[in-house]
Design a protein around this motif. Structure first.
Motif, PDB file in Angstrom:
ATOM      1  N   ARG A 264     -11.018  -6.642  11.796  1.00 25.53           N
ATOM      2  CA  ARG A 264      -9.524  -7.384  11.459  1.00 25.53           C
ATOM      3  C   ARG A 264      -9.207  -6.454   9.850  1.00 25.53           C
ATOM      4  O   ARG A 264      -7.967  -6.581   9.699  1.00 25.53           O
ATOM      5  CB  ARG A 264      -9.559  -8.640  12.133  1.00 25.53           C
ATOM      6  N   GLY A 265     -10.595  -6.106   9.647  1.00 31.36           N
ATOM      7  CA  GLY A 265      -9.519  -5.860   8.084  1.00 31.36           C
ATOM      8  C   GLY A 265      -8.950  -4.686   8.025  1.00 31.36           C
ATOM      9  O   GLY A 265      -8.347  -4.533   6.658  1.00 31.36           O
ATOM     10  N   TRP A 266      -9.308  -4.024   8.589  1.00 33.29           N
ATOM     11  CA  TRP A 266      -8.727  -2.622   9.387  1.00 33.29           C
ATOM     12  C   TRP A 266      -7.237  -2.637  10.015  1.00 33.29           C
ATOM     13  O   TRP A 266      -5.864  -2.106   9.477  1.00 33.29           O
ATOM     14  CB  TRP A 266      -8.913  -1.920   9.989  1.00 33.29           C
TER      15      TRP A 266
ATOM     16  N   LYS B 227      -6.275   3.163   8.242  1.00 34.21           N
ATOM     17  CA  LYS B 227      -6.091   4.067   9.255  1.00 34.21           C
ATOM     18  C   LYS B 227      -7.864   5.121   9.182  1.00 34.21           C
ATOM     19  O   LYS B 227      -7.963   5.187  10.193  1.00 34.21           O
ATOM     20  CB  LYS B 227      -4.815   4.971   8.621  1.00 34.21           C
ATOM     21  N   HIS B 228      -7.464   5.254   8.287  1.00 35.38           N
ATOM     22  CA  HIS B 228      -9.366   6.079   8.646  1.00 35.38           C
ATOM     23  C   HIS B 228     -10.730   5.208   8.809  1.00 35.38           C
ATOM     24  O   HIS B 228     -10.910   5.845  10.114  1.00 35.38           O
ATOM     25  CB  HIS B 228      -9.490   6.715   6.690  1.00 35.38           C
ATOM     26  N   PRO B 229     -10.064   3.987   8.813  1.00 34.23           N
ATOM     27  CA  PRO B 229     -11.416   3.746   9.053  1.00 34.23           C
ATOM     28  C   PRO B 229     -11.183   3.340  11.258  1.00 34.23           C
ATOM     29  O   PRO B 229     -12.207   2.882  11.501  1.00 34.23           O
ATOM     30  CB  PRO B 229     -11.994   2.013   8.697  1.00 34.23           C
ATOM     31  N   GLN B 230     -10.316   2.729  11.459  1.00 34.09           N
ATOM     32  CA  GLN B 230      -9.879   2.694  12.513  1.00 34.09           C
ATOM     33  C   GLN B 230     -10.221   4.192  13.642  1.00 34.09           C
ATOM     34  O   GLN B 230     -10.671   4.215  14.533  1.00 34.09           O
ATOM     35  CB  GLN B 230      -8.500   2.454  12.676  1.00 34.09           C
ATOM     36  N   ILE B 231      -9.988   5.568  13.050  1.00 36.08           N
ATOM     37  CA  ILE B 231      -9.814   6.930  13.933  1.00 36.08           C
ATOM     38  C   ILE B 231     -11.126   6.657  13.616  1.00 36.08           C
ATOM     39  O   ILE B 231     -12.016   7.754  14.936  1.00 36.08           O
ATOM     40  CB  ILE B 231      -8.997   7.876  12.097  1.00 36.08           C
ATOM     41  N   ALA B 232     -11.947   6.798  12.901  1.00 39.68           N
ATOM     42  CA  ALA B 232     -13.742   7.103  13.067  1.00 39.68           C
ATOM     43  C   ALA B 232     -14.351   6.031  13.584  1.00 39.68           C
ATOM     44  O   ALA B 232     -15.244   6.451  14.618  1.00 39.68           O
ATOM     45  CB  ALA B 232     -14.237   6.684  11.617  1.00 39.68           C
ATOM     46  N   TRP B 233     -13.708   4.739  14.109  1.00 46.37           N
ATOM     47  CA  TRP B 233     -14.402   3.682  14.869  1.00 46.37           C
ATOM     48  C   TRP B 233     -13.903   5.193  16.430  1.00 46.37           C
ATOM     49  O   TRP B 233     -14.813   4.454  17.375  1.00 46.37           O
ATOM     50  CB  TRP B 233     -13.956   2.486  14.499  1.00 46.37           C
TER      51      TRP B 233
ATOM     52  N   HIS C 161       0.653  -1.013  -0.201  1.00 46.61           N
ATOM     53  CA  HIS C 161       0.549  -0.204  -0.070  1.00 46.61           C
ATOM     54  C   HIS C 161       0.598   1.055  -0.511  1.00 46.61           C
ATOM     55  O   HIS C 161       1.932   0.721   0.387  1.00 46.61           O
ATOM     56  CB  HIS C 161      -0.837   0.066   1.400  1.00 46.61           C
ATOM     57  N   THR C 162       0.756   1.996  -1.363  1.00 48.14           N
ATOM     58  CA  THR C 162       1.001   3.355  -0.578  1.00 48.14           C
ATOM     59  C   THR C 162      -0.230   4.176   0.563  1.00 48.14           C
ATOM     60  O   THR C 162      -0.297   3.773   1.593  1.00 48.14           O
ATOM     61  CB  THR C 162       0.414   4.462  -1.800  1.00 48.14           C
ATOM     62  N   ARG C 163       0.961   5.693   1.330  1.00 45.73           N
ATOM     63  CA  ARG C 163       0.761   5.701   3.022  1.00 45.73           C
ATOM     64  C   ARG C 163      -0.843   6.187   2.017  1.00 45.73           C
ATOM     65  O   ARG C 163      -1.618   5.781   3.111  1.00 45.73           O
ATOM     66  CB  ARG C 163       1.288   7.574   3.100  1.00 45.73           C
ATOM     67  N   GLN C 164      -1.604   6.665   0.810  1.00 51.05           N
ATOM     68  CA  GLN C 164      -2.391   7.483   0.898  1.00 51.05           C
ATOM     69  C   GLN C 164      -3.592   5.797   0.671  1.00 51.05           C
ATOM     70  O   GLN C 164      -4.631   6.263   1.605  1.00 51.05           O
ATOM     71  CB  GLN C 164      -2.724   8.318  -0.636  1.00 51.05           C
ATOM     72  N   GLU C 165      -3.218   5.241   0.401  1.00 54.29           N
ATOM     73  CA  GLU C 165      -4.270   3.776   0.571  1.00 54.29           C
ATOM     74  C   GLU C 165      -4.080   3.363   1.842  1.00 54.29           C
ATOM     75  O   GLU C 165      -5.462   2.568   2.315  1.00 54.29           O
ATOM     76  CB  GLU C 165      -3.969   2.542  -1.042  1.00 54.29           C
ATOM     77  N   TYR C 166      -3.409   2.885   2.461  1.00 54.95           N
ATOM     78  CA  TYR C 166      -2.587   2.930   3.892  1.00 54.95           C
ATOM     79  C   TYR C 166      -4.330   3.684   4.848  1.00 54.95           C
ATOM     80  O   TYR C 166      -4.922   3.018   5.242  1.00 54.95           O
ATOM     81  CB  TYR C 166      -1.702   2.697   4.354  1.00 54.95           C
TER      82      TYR C 166
END
Length: 212
Positions: A198-200, A15-21, A5-10
């Motif tokens: 776990r997908g995140w 990362k963003h779904p974890q932050i949203a959680w 993954h590129t940083r943006q893809e990651y």
């Protein structure tokens, strides 16, 4: 071959779904509003900045991290996002930060309402949770890097067996259940052990607690 993954893809897929959680979970905490969030090991501030935006302009977030270059990147990003006045950046290891005399030096002028740590490495999770309990603050802590814990156990070693997800999950569960019971035994906190997808991230167990 595995796609790297590129940083943006990651950020977008992991990362963003974890932050949203984290944000959604904090918004459901008792004792609202959360005026001061302490982000332990917050690095570039992806979580801190999202919390500053999501929790509103009255919320202040303090980021403590050892990596000055990450903090500098975070400051620039906070400026771009329009929340520079809500986020404070402190370059320090956490053990030194909390042992200052007077406590936290002059860095923290406002009581901490909640301590967060997303993928806190090794014993940093324990230090963050212990600090929260001493301050009678809520906490939301996702541990990581179990192999870097000072007191290694069979469970913490199993937690890092990435080729055996079932074994890794059991190891993480044992380690975090011990943390859970250590806090519950003090009889002054409500505490939960939760999981996000776990997908995140495979390091997806989160200790959630607030004072009774």
């Amino acid at each position: 071959t595995r796609h790297k993954h590129t940083r943006q893809e990651y950020l977008e897929s992991k990362k963003h779904p974890q932050i949203a959680w984290f944000l959604q979970r904090l918004q459901s905490f008792p004792g609202q509003p959360l005026r001061h969030v302490l982000d332990v090991g917050g690095g570039r501030g992806d979580l801190a900045i999202a919390l500053a935006i999501g929790l509103g302009p009255e919320t202040r977030v303090t980021v403590v991290d050892m990596n000055e270059s990450s903090l500098q990147a975070g400051r620039r990003f906070a400026e771009q996002c329009g929340v520079a006045n809500q986020v404070e950046w402190i370059c320090s290891d956490f053990s030194s930060f909390i042992s200052r005399d007077p406590p936290f030096g002059s860095d923290i002028q406002q009581p901490v309402d909640v301590v967060v740590a997303l993928h806190a490495c090794g014993n940093l999770s324990d230090m963050a949770m212990d600090f929260a309990v001493r301050q009678k603050a809520s906490f939301l802590i996702c541990p990581c890097c179990y192999s870097k814990m000072t007191n290694q156990t069979i469970a913490s070693r199993f937690a890092e067996v990435s080729e055996r997800p079932d074994l890794s999950r059991r190891g993480m569960h044992v380690v975090n259940s011990t943390r859970y019971w250590d806090v519950l035994a003090q009889n002054c906190y409500e505490i939960l052990l939760e999981e996000y997808s776990r997908g995140w991230s495979s390091r997806n167990m989160v200790l959630v607690g607030w004072p009774k």
